[in-house]
Scaffold this motif. Sequence first.
Motif, PDB file in Angstrom:
ATOM      1  N   ALA A 465      11.809  -2.793  14.186  1.00  0.00           N
ATOM      2  CA  ALA A 465      11.893  -3.335  12.830  1.00  0.00           C
ATOM      3  C   ALA A 465      10.680  -2.869  12.028  1.00  0.00           C
ATOM      4  N   PRO A 466      10.710  -3.111  10.714  1.00  0.00           N
ATOM      5  CA  PRO A 466       9.513  -2.790   9.928  1.00  0.00           C
ATOM      6  C   PRO A 466       8.366  -3.731  10.289  1.00  0.00           C
ATOM      7  N   ASP A 467       7.148  -3.333   9.958  1.00  0.00           N
ATOM      8  CA  ASP A 467       5.948  -4.159  10.139  1.00  0.00           C
ATOM      9  C   ASP A 467       5.732  -4.584  11.584  1.00  0.00           C
ATOM     10  N   GLU A 468       6.052  -3.707  12.503  1.00  0.00           N
ATOM     11  CA  GLU A 468       5.761  -3.939  13.923  1.00  0.00           C
ATOM     12  C   GLU A 468       4.244  -4.088  14.096  1.00  0.00           C
ATOM     13  N   TYR A 469       3.837  -5.041  14.930  1.00  0.00           N
ATOM     14  CA  TYR A 469       2.398  -5.251  15.091  1.00  0.00           C
ATOM     15  C   TYR A 469       2.048  -5.660  16.513  1.00  0.00           C
ATOM     16  N   TYR A 470       0.747  -5.536  16.813  1.00  0.00           N
ATOM     17  CA  TYR A 470       0.208  -5.908  18.128  1.00  0.00           C
ATOM     18  C   TYR A 470      -1.138  -6.574  17.882  1.00  0.00           C
ATOM     19  N   VAL A 471      -1.263  -7.823  18.334  1.00  0.00           N
ATOM     20  CA  VAL A 471      -2.464  -8.605  18.057  1.00  0.00           C
ATOM     21  C   VAL A 471      -3.629  -8.104  18.919  1.00  0.00           C
ATOM     22  N   VAL A 472      -4.762  -7.814  18.263  1.00  0.00           N
ATOM     23  CA  VAL A 472      -5.946  -7.403  19.020  1.00  0.00           C
ATOM     24  C   VAL A 472      -7.018  -8.489  19.028  1.00  0.00           C
ATOM     25  N   GLU A 473      -7.011  -9.310  17.976  1.00  0.00           N
ATOM     26  CA  GLU A 473      -8.000 -10.398  17.936  1.00  0.00           C
ATOM     27  C   GLU A 473      -7.232 -11.674  17.639  1.00  0.00           C
ATOM     28  N   SER A 474      -7.038 -12.500  18.652  1.00  0.00           N
ATOM     29  CA  SER A 474      -6.162 -13.660  18.523  1.00  0.00           C
ATOM     30  C   SER A 474      -6.917 -14.866  17.975  1.00  0.00           C
ATOM     31  N   THR A 475      -6.310 -15.535  16.975  1.00  0.00           N
ATOM     32  CA  THR A 475      -6.882 -16.786  16.472  1.00  0.00           C
ATOM     33  C   THR A 475      -6.172 -17.989  17.069  1.00  0.00           C
ATOM     34  N   ASN A 476      -5.162 -17.738  17.892  1.00  0.00           N
ATOM     35  CA  ASN A 476      -4.430 -18.802  18.574  1.00  0.00           C
ATOM     36  C   ASN A 476      -4.995 -18.917  19.982  1.00  0.00           C
ATOM     37  N   PRO A 477      -5.630 -20.036  20.304  1.00  0.00           N
ATOM     38  CA  PRO A 477      -6.301 -20.127  21.613  1.00  0.00           C
ATOM     39  C   PRO A 477      -5.347 -19.987  22.789  1.00  0.00           C
ATOM     40  N   LYS A 478      -4.072 -20.133  22.576  1.00  0.00           N
ATOM     41  CA  LYS A 478      -3.106 -19.994  23.674  1.00  0.00           C
ATOM     42  C   LYS A 478      -2.627 -18.562  23.870  1.00  0.00           C
ATOM     43  N   VAL A 479      -3.019 -17.695  22.967  1.00  0.00           N
ATOM     44  CA  VAL A 479      -2.507 -16.321  23.000  1.00  0.00           C
ATOM     45  C   VAL A 479      -3.661 -15.337  23.213  1.00  0.00           C
ATOM     46  N   ALA A 480      -3.426 -14.363  24.082  1.00  0.00           N
ATOM     47  CA  ALA A 480      -4.469 -13.401  24.428  1.00  0.00           C
ATOM     48  C   ALA A 480      -4.676 -12.365  23.347  1.00  0.00           C
ATOM     49  N   GLY A 481      -5.928 -12.018  23.099  1.00  0.00           N
ATOM     50  CA  GLY A 481      -6.269 -10.832  22.323  1.00  0.00           C
ATOM     51  C   GLY A 481      -6.380  -9.650  23.272  1.00  0.00           C
ATOM     52  N   ILE A 482      -6.874  -8.529  22.750  1.00  0.00           N
ATOM     53  CA  ILE A 482      -6.827  -7.314  23.571  1.00  0.00           C
ATOM     54  C   ILE A 482      -7.710  -7.404  24.813  1.00  0.00           C
ATOM     55  N   THR A 483      -8.860  -8.063  24.711  1.00  0.00           N
ATOM     56  CA  THR A 483      -9.742  -8.128  25.890  1.00  0.00           C
ATOM     57  C   THR A 483      -9.114  -8.982  26.992  1.00  0.00           C
ATOM     58  N   GLU A 484      -8.549 -10.135  26.608  1.00  0.00           N
ATOM     59  CA  GLU A 484      -7.899 -10.986  27.615  1.00  0.00           C
ATOM     60  C   GLU A 484      -6.692 -10.281  28.210  1.00  0.00           C
ATOM     61  N   ALA A 485      -5.955  -9.558  27.368  1.00  0.00           N
ATOM     62  CA  ALA A 485      -4.789  -8.836  27.879  1.00  0.00           C
ATOM     63  C   ALA A 485      -5.222  -7.756  28.866  1.00  0.00           C
ATOM     64  N   THR A 486      -6.366  -7.142  28.584  1.00  0.00           N
ATOM     65  CA  THR A 486      -6.929  -6.139  29.490  1.00  0.00           C
ATOM     66  C   THR A 486      -7.223  -6.762  30.861  1.00  0.00           C
ATOM     67  N   LEU A 487      -7.800  -7.953  30.822  1.00  0.00           N
ATOM     68  CA  LEU A 487      -8.103  -8.653  32.079  1.00  0.00           C
ATOM     69  C   LEU A 487      -6.831  -9.072  32.791  1.00  0.00           C
ATOM     70  N   GLY A 488      -5.778  -9.345  31.995  1.00  0.00           N
ATOM     71  CA  GLY A 488      -4.489  -9.723  32.599  1.00  0.00           C
ATOM     72  C   GLY A 488      -3.970  -8.635  33.529  1.00  0.00           C
ATOM     73  N   TYR A 489      -4.112  -7.379  33.098  1.00  0.00           N
ATOM     74  CA  TYR A 489      -3.631  -6.280  33.958  1.00  0.00           C
ATOM     75  C   TYR A 489      -4.492  -6.126  35.210  1.00  0.00           C
ATOM     76  N   ALA A 490      -5.775  -6.455  35.097  1.00  0.00           N
ATOM     77  CA  ALA A 490      -6.605  -6.455  36.308  1.00  0.00           C
ATOM     78  C   ALA A 490      -6.134  -7.553  37.262  1.00  0.00           C
TER      79      ALA A 490
END
Lengths: 500, 500
Positions: A465-490
């Motif tokens: 769809a238009p305006d596809e996005y990927y959050v890198v800095e999350s303001t929702n404490p329940k949702v991971a930003g890029i650093t937490e997502a990086t740790l998730g794969y570890a």
Amino acid sequence: MLRSAALVGSGMALTAGGGAALAAAESEMARIRKAAESNRDADIKRIQDWIRLPSIAAENLNMAEGAAYMADLAKSAGFTGVTTVPSDGYPGVFGVMDNGAKRTLGIYFMYDVKQFDPAEWSSPPLEARIVDKPGWGKAIMGRGAVNQKGPEATLLATLHAMKKAGVKPPVNLVLLCEGEEEIGSPHFKQIATRPDVLAALKKCEGIFIPASWQGANGEVQVNLGSKGVIELELVASGEKWGRGPKGDIHSSYKAMVDSPAWRLVQALQTLVTPDGNNVAIGGWSDNVRPLTDREKALIAEAAKGMNEAQMKQSFGLTHWIDDLPFEQALIRLAQEPTANIEGLVAGYTGPGGKTVLPGRAVAKMDFRLVPNQTRAEAEQKLRAHLDKHGFTDIEANVSGGYDPTEVAEDSRLIKAELAAYAKLGVKANLNPRLAGSWPGAVFTAPPVSIPAGHFGIGHGSGAHAPDEYYVVESTNPKVAGITEATLGYAEIMYQLASVR
Amino acid sequence: MLRSAALVGSGMALTAGGGAALAAAESEMARIRKAAESNRDADIKRIQDWIRLPSIAAENLNMAEGAAYMADLAKSAGFTGVTTVPSDGYPGVFGVMDNGAKRTLGIYFMYDVKQFDPAEWSSPPLEARIVDKPGWGKAIMGRGAVNQKGPEATLLATLHAMKKAGVKPPVNLVLLCEGEEEIGSPHFKQIATRPDVLAALKKCEGIFIPASWQGANGEVQVNLGSKGVIELELVASGEKWGRGPKGDIHSSYKAMVDSPAWRLVQALQTLVTPDGNNVAIGGWSDNVRPLTDREKALIAEAAKGMNEAQMKQSFGLTHWIDDLPFEQALIRLAQEPTANIEGLVAGYTGPGGKTVLPGRAVAKMDFRLVPNQTRAEAEQKLRAHLDKHGFTDIEANVSGGYDPTEVAEDSRLIKAELAAYAKLGVKANLNPRLAGSWPGAVFTAPPVSIPAGHFGIGHGSGAHAPDEYYVVESTNPKVAGITEATLGYAEIMYQLASVR
């Protein structure tokens, strides 16, 4: 147990888990976190740079360039023996990382993205700008941001962080990438079964594609399978029919000339029930395995955590199919094969009207399949149905598709995913069947025959769809930003290394 | 008499006709010819310049400019009191030429042209280049060349030639132009019935639009009427329906969300018989007047002069509708109301596929009407049909249309046309009904109530299609070039002045 023992709402902080093997990992994880934090800008830039090179198989856009770029990304993250794998279509990319570990994890990437129309976007789809997504935080907006370059590059960020931290991944890795996912992976089986690739895949405990599908409540799904699909164009034409015109002629001739557009309409309406909601092709559901009671219970459980009103609002509708209550609609979502019209194209399609009788009419369609339907069976039954109804002239040009997949709940891949999510404090709902489709059957079916699924935390939206996005800095404490997502794969690597 | 007393194959040379009044005209015609020959380059340039300013109502392109240009063309040709006639849409242009004659001839022009896609043309559609059309001669190629700027500007060339020759036209003239013909003339009745315009039109013996439809055998048709039409968009949308999505959503949701595209297909298929060839809307044909035996005989006679094989080849088909023989197919062409799909537009329409469930699906349609159907009746019956079948949410957005027309065979306009063609040595076939549509009903119906039709010699083709052209220098001795066509319009004026 209807779901994993999730630590809902506990945020991203690593909490003490059970198991002696994990204790050693704790200090490694702390070092990886530090490296990931210091790599953050480079990790974001890696996603942005990749988005700026869109590979679109349907348009033969940047395919060789995209494969070469993918190979460079893999090498840079530490994969060895990285090669492109030629196919009868566009090439795959293959690499391995032998970490001297006991177990091996497969990683599946797609380097292609869906088509896009820049006019529909609020931010240029190839600029990958950082935008504010209220309620979510700062996000990269661009084609492929969430489907699938953002999550994929985040997994690469994990490997970069491990390297920087001097931590050897606790599993060996096999990376297999393709560039035709968005056109139905027509040559991916060919790529995955090249002898050296097949041999590497068969060593894997399982394989996943990185994904970032946390909802606003932080929850994720662990899919125990997915629907299959065939995608095709149904074409009625004067050329094949011998009755309508070959090209477009003046519409006044309709009184003496047949119309391929009407023929398409008549053929289409035989494919479904009058409400458009059930496939009416003979024998279509013969091989459908009904959902088990456990599968239905899993869906009902998951429904409790979903926001029906928000979902209806985001779709812009007021009723589910057949006026079903939400839980039943979700069960239907997993259970039923579908016939969908993706697009209709005939004659004059611009503003206003034009008095032509078109020589050709096309319905772009997808049919979703459930176990134990197969793609080959669907193609054959569709053709037989058209022929039986006298539409032998109507072409059914299948462009791609996937068989459905199923993954055992007690496989090491699923157990590791559930353990990882638990460790990360993310509630994971077991979803018996993803309604979407992906080429997982290439892995789950012979000759590869390994579990295959999706894994990852973080959030993005707007695939296709238009305006596809990927959050890198999350303001929702329940949702991971890029650093937490990086740790998730570890985390999933550590869990797969130690899970029983 | 099945057709006019045509002098087939006698070429364009003026031959002596009967009637004393015509004798005086002979010397005037010779002077007009000389003037037309000397004006030839300017006459061709007038067409080319006009083509370079396309007015397209559907795209709101150059509408004010086109009306102003039309007014200038009229003034320059000698019309007086030239004004634009405002309407609720785009303006008309009106002018008169009082030549102190006994009788008055109406001339109808359209200053708009059909949409076009330059990519489909072999010569840029706005450059109006002179090209070679093998078998026909030198032609102007461009949008509007034959529909209708070429023939219209040729009539203006007649007036320029008469002025240069010092010949006063033998009839008074009334010129009425519109800019919305290609969108179904939605405001033309408003323009034609402004009191001063209406008063001028009511003085006319009849009115015609210049046309250049000579076939390769030099023959023309004299139409005794035309089909009517309504043009509309049938729209199924989640927004109106409340069930499908408002926008496009991922196609996997089809299993829990209704599809506006399927709804459109289901509604469409109720409109016609299963072969797509007859309108199945309740009461649609109640007011249809069947063709008379004379009308059928006229068609059968005309069929003898037509080349069925060539026509089939140009359409690219091998069978007429219902496998009818040619003569019967031509009778059906005049006789039957039609439902035609001009275009289908839904969801993803680009190359390849895209897994979306579209929120909106549109069928662009035209319904041709025959006497004594009316546009108002058709609109009402279509709506009633949709409602009766439960499709109350499906919009039928009518953008324009015309009522059918009929013109008496013994009207002075038709008699003058037949006499003019005879004088010009052109075989004219009486055609009881043009299968195409034009706003003639604005003239033939109250309150104007005058005969209306088409007149002209010469050749062009490709109306509404790429590579539209208008022959200016004919290499076929049976077909008029621009100078002969110019003289043709003079001839109809002399014939109308003297016919009984």
